[in-house]
Design an enzyme around this catalytic site. Structure first.
Site, short mmCIF file in Angstrom:
data_model
loop_
_atom_site.label_atom_id
_atom_site.label_comp_id
_atom_site.label_asym_id
_atom_site.label_seq_id
_atom_site.Cartn_x
_atom_site.Cartn_y
_atom_site.Cartn_z
N HIS B 257 8.54 -5.66 81.82
CA HIS B 257 7.84 -5.93 80.56
C HIS B 257 6.49 -6.55 80.89
CE1 HIS B 257 6.85 -7.47 76.60
NE2 HIS B 257 7.92 -6.86 76.10
N ARG B 273 1.24 -7.78 71.06
CA ARG B 273 0.23 -6.73 71.19
C ARG B 273 0.30 -5.76 70.02
NH1 ARG B 273 2.08 -4.08 75.82
NH2 ARG B 273 3.85 -5.49 75.72
#
Lengths: 246, 662
Positions: B257, B273
């Site tokens: 990740h 994000r």
């Protein structure tokens, strides 16, 4: 010289130890010395003790990120989540003890799961709606966005048991549902999908083991690691229940 | 010997396990869930950002449907996924989320009218439709064409798990807490349950069942730094492997990740994000647009993690005593947004970093996060080789993620796989072939084997220290089987792990000799199992001489469809073997709905298979012909790659959406 360049502190961590499976054991304090590292949490410190000093030391960590509620214990006497407690925020001498009131598995490991399961079964913490049959292909039922947010706010409880350990009432009434229980009732009462009536909720917590038992010491509010609005929800339930009783 | 009989034994009390349990209960079967921790503390609770389901309620999700979700999932998988399974999944995800809404998840809802969002570092106004008001909303996530990730703030997994566990309470599912399955009972290619150890009392219990389901999650903890909960140690995969019969699939497919905090490796959700957060380097420069001009920070996870690593290798990382890192900047989202939609992230930043993410940047770097590989199953969730053994969720290689999972598809998989596998298990239980006859003497034999192993660990003097072996294994995986891999390092990893495996047979438990709750004993037997799992990952990675999804070989940068469009299958036929046995399962292009293509990241390095253009023309021809006949998207899809009949009847229905089939 900056903080980081100073010689690291030697932490003295005193732990209340007891193995209920060992007939020769008795509750006693044991102190371990650990060199502090940058960003060290009690999760890191306790694992270091287990790995390098005493591999029999029992404690419960799962997510180690303050999310799952497994690692509640008394840190210097106060119930909190150990995994997200940074040692730099504590004095060099730290005392740890298992959360009181719950069944002890050993050392800092406690059986909160059993207690919480009992509570959930007792308060039937699920959506009660027999008339509305689920149709998985259909559009979901609508909900006001602000209401969904409000329910989520109460849904954030992680069943860590800190509020139970911080509760004065439960010391005297062992069947008291605690702030964790009252918060759950408030959560389901708020949820329009749950069709239980006010009377039904009253039946469940309208007594001294429920909302009227609370002595309003509000230790729960002080120790809740998720900052749940326990005080205002207990007050709300009281008003609601009182209205119902009259 | 204590024996407990049940219809279905479910190992693991996270989302997948609980959903299987409630499903088989509903069909009238008996189920027992074994769980290491109270189910509500399972790793599912740590899923923050959301669950993908193509509801298409929000403005930015308009036009979304199963087809788009399917296409994103297949591209994300780098064509490694089983396309029929991915179809089954995308068809059922809307049903699963509506089911969860019915059971009490307070999904964040669409608010009609204007709202401000940050897209590509700019403030934009999004106007939500009146008729979508109050339906489940969605946020943006990496690698998706539409905003499809449904959420409750950033505590999605928590809310889902609580609703699911409460549903299990309502259905009176029997939960046996702090019980760890340490081996499977099996005979003549049939699984009969498991031997479990009570982690409080140390007692061994034999659970005999007609069907056994492993839903123990992933194996991230074979790496020294992982976002995974510390219980995600791959023990479910290990006990399947140790039968010598069941197989594991694609074990080398490990996801990193992009944004775990440094140094502790705790996740900050992709929602950071998705909601508009940026990645910055040591100069505060936003570098992702240089590498991936189209998707930028929201490229697929494997891509972003590699780009970040590349950028740090160029000297653009921020130096720290824990190695290099980059910055995640969510300050531009504003305090109000963070305190409402990213509150777990905020708590994590405050508690573990001592920073306020509304004011300061978050130090992050790519970290082990997800196991695409797992127990290889058929689409029904049943092991291909060990009858009566099922698996669901991250524990399984079902296989809808191929070589890279999209964010938001994991919790979605848990509940979809759970609801489907429960039906297939129930069908099986209602058939004559589910009846079992196993002699209790044989059950006792399995229990005795485990008892002897534990006795040996406790009685051995002067053996190996399990902690040392485990730490070394974790380092090897981290250093040599990480984001970028190469033949030399992988060979070194396999050799060294092989040696550790040998040494692990000689582990002794020092000091702590209790047979009851004993963390040292637990660590000893788990370490033995974890090393085997690590070997399957390292060996799979060494032998796969191509780059696909999250498996990235510096010495073989191309995706090689001509030679490697296949699933890695691992087994351990003989306990005395030094290494697992690898074989391969072909992925047939001729049956694909979406033949292999370019994912759209970086330069296209694919070595294509001869069959790809042939299948592509066939798919195009069918589509064109049926379109000309005025057929709808369901009919066309069905002609290209039928899947609907494979689903349980109750889940075959067409999903309603605003403006579609309502």
């Amino acid at each position: 010289m900056s903080q980081e360049e100073k010689a690291p502190r030697i932490l003295k961590i005193s732990i209340l130890r007891f193995d209920p499976h060992d007939p020769d054991d008795f509750p006693h304090m044991e102190t371990f010395e650990v060199e502090e590292a940058i960003g060290m949490t009690l999760f890191v410190a306790l694992n270091e003790i287990r790995e390098h000093h005493d591999n029999s030391l029992k404690f419960d960590f799962v997510c180690r990120a303050g999310i799952c509620g497994s690692c509640s214990m008394l840190v210097n006497g106060k119930p909190t989540l150990a995994c997200r407690t940074l040692t730099k925020k504590l004095d060099a001498h730290i005392t740890l003890a298992p959360l009181p009131l719950f069944e002890l598995i050993g050392d800092l490991s406690i059986y909160t799961g059993k207690w919480m399961r009992g509570l959930n079964e007792r308060l039937e913490t699920w959506i009660h709606n027999k008339s509305n049959e689920l149709q998985v292909d259909r559009l979901e039922e609508r909900m006001e966005p602000a209401l969904a947010d409000e329910i989520y706010e109460l849904d954030r409880c992680v069943e860590c048991g800190c509020c139970v350990a911080g509760c004065g009432t439960i010391q005297m009434r062992e069947n008291f549902v605690g702030a964790v229980g009252l918060n759950k009732v408030a959560r389901y009462h708020l949820d329009p999908r749950d069709k239980r009536t006010d009377e039904e909720f009253y039946e469940m917590i309208g007594d001294e083991d429920g909302v009227f038992g609370c002595m309003t010491l509000l230790g729960c509010e002080d120790v809740c690691p998720k900052d749940l609005p326990l005080q205002s929800k207990i007050a709300y339930l009281r008003r609601m229940m009182l209205k119902n009783a009259l | 010997m204590k024996v407990i009989y049940t219809d279905v034994l479910i190992i693991g009390g996270g989302l997948a396990g609980l959903r299987v349990a409630t499903g088989v209960k509903e069909r009238g079967h008996d189920a027992i869930v074994l769980t290491l921790v109270p189910p509500k503390r399972s790793h599912s609770s740590a899923a923050q950002g959301g669950m993908q389901a193509s509801l298409a309620n929000s403005k930015m999700g308009e036009g979304d449907n199963e087809d788009v979700h399917f296409s994103d999932t297949i591209k994300g998988s780098d064509w490694g996924a089983d396309q029929v399974v991915a179809r089954m999944f995308t068809h059922c995800a809307p049903k699963a989320i509506r089911e969860l809404a019915h059971w009490g998840v307070p999904w964040t809802r669409v608010q009609r009218g204007d709202r401000t969002a940050i897209i590509n570092a700019k403030k934009v106004t999004i106007t939500e439709k009146d008729d979508a008001h109050g339906l489940i909303t969605a946020r943006d996530f990496g690698g998706t064409k539409k905003w499809r990730t449904c959420y409750t703030s950033d505590g999605t997994g928590h809310s889902m798990l609580y609703a699911m566990d409460n549903k299990a309470h309502e259905d009176k599912v029997e939960i046996h807490e702090r019980l760890e399955a340490i081996s499977l009972i099996h005979e003549n290619g049939r699984c009969y349950g498991a031997i479990a150890r009570n982690l409080m009392s140390g007692e061994l219990v034999a659970y005999v069942s007609k069907a056994t389901t492993i839903a123990t999650g992933g194996y991230g903890r074979i790496y020294s730094v992982s976002t995974n909960a510390i219980i995600c140690q791959g023990i479910g995969q290990a006990i399947a492997l140790e039968t010598g019969v069941a197989t594991l699939g694609n074990m080398e497919a490990i996801q990193f990740h992009p944004t775990a905090i440094v140094p502790v490796g705790i996740l900050t959700t992709e929602g950071c994000r998705g909601d508009g957060g940026l990645l910055l380097d040591k100069d505060g420069y936003r570098f992702m647009p240089d590498y991936e001009p189209e998707k930028k920070e929201l490229a697929s996870r494997d891509v972003v993690s590699r780009r970040m690593t590349e950028h740090m290798r160029k000297g653009k990382g921020v130096k720290s005593r824990y190695g290099d890192h980059l910055w995640l900047d969510i300050t531009i989202l504003g305090r109000e947004h963070i305190e409402k939609n990213l509150r777990e992230v905020k708590e994590i930043c405050e508690n573990f970093l001592g920073i306020d993410p509304a004011e300061e940047w978050i130090p992050v770097r790519p970290t082990q996060h997800y196991s695409m590989g797992g127990i290889r199953t058929k689409y029904t969730g049943e092991s291909q080789t060990l009858k009566g053994l099922y698996s669901a969720g991250e524990a399984a290689c079902w296989d809808m993620h191929g070589f890279n999972r999209l964010g938001g598809n994991s919790v979605s998989e848990t509940v979809v796989a759970g609801m489907l596998v429960a039906e297939y298990i129930s069908d099986y239980l209602e058939s004559a072939e589910s009846h079992i006859s196993i002699h209790t003497a044989n059950v006792e034999k399995f229990l005795k084997i485990e008892q002897d192993k534990l006795d040996a660990l406790l009685s051995k003097e002067e053996g190996e220290d399990a902690y040392k072996l485990r730490r070394r294994m974790e380092e090897i995986m981290m250093e040599d089987v990480g984001i970028f891999r190469n033949g030399k390092d992988l060979q070194k990893a396999v050799d060294e792990l092989k040696e550790l495996h040998k040494r692990a047979k000689n582990i002794s438990v020092f000091r702590s000799k209790s047979r009851a709750a004993n963390p040292a004993l637990v660590n000893a037997y788990r370490t033995q199992k974890m090393i085997k799992v690590a070997l399957t990952v390292a060996l799979g990675a060494l032998l796969r001489t191509e780059s696909r999804g999250a498996h990235s070989r510096e010495d073989y940068p191309e995706r090689d469809d001509a030679n490697w469009l296949k699933r890695s299958i691992t087994s351990w036929p003989d306990a005395e073997d030094e290494l697992p046995t690898m074989s391969y399962e072909e992925i047939s292009i001729g049956e694909m709905e979406m033949p292999p293509g370019f994912r759209g990241y970086g330069k296209d390095l694919t070595l294509h298979h001869d069959e790809t253009p042939i299948r592509q023309s066939a798919v195009d021809a069918i589509t064109k012909e049926l379109e000309a006949q005025g057929k709808d998207r369901f009919e066309i899809q069905n002609a290209v790659m039928p899947f609907i009949e494979k689903l349980p009847k109750k889940y075959q229905g067409i999903n309603e959406r605003l403006g579609e089939n309502v």
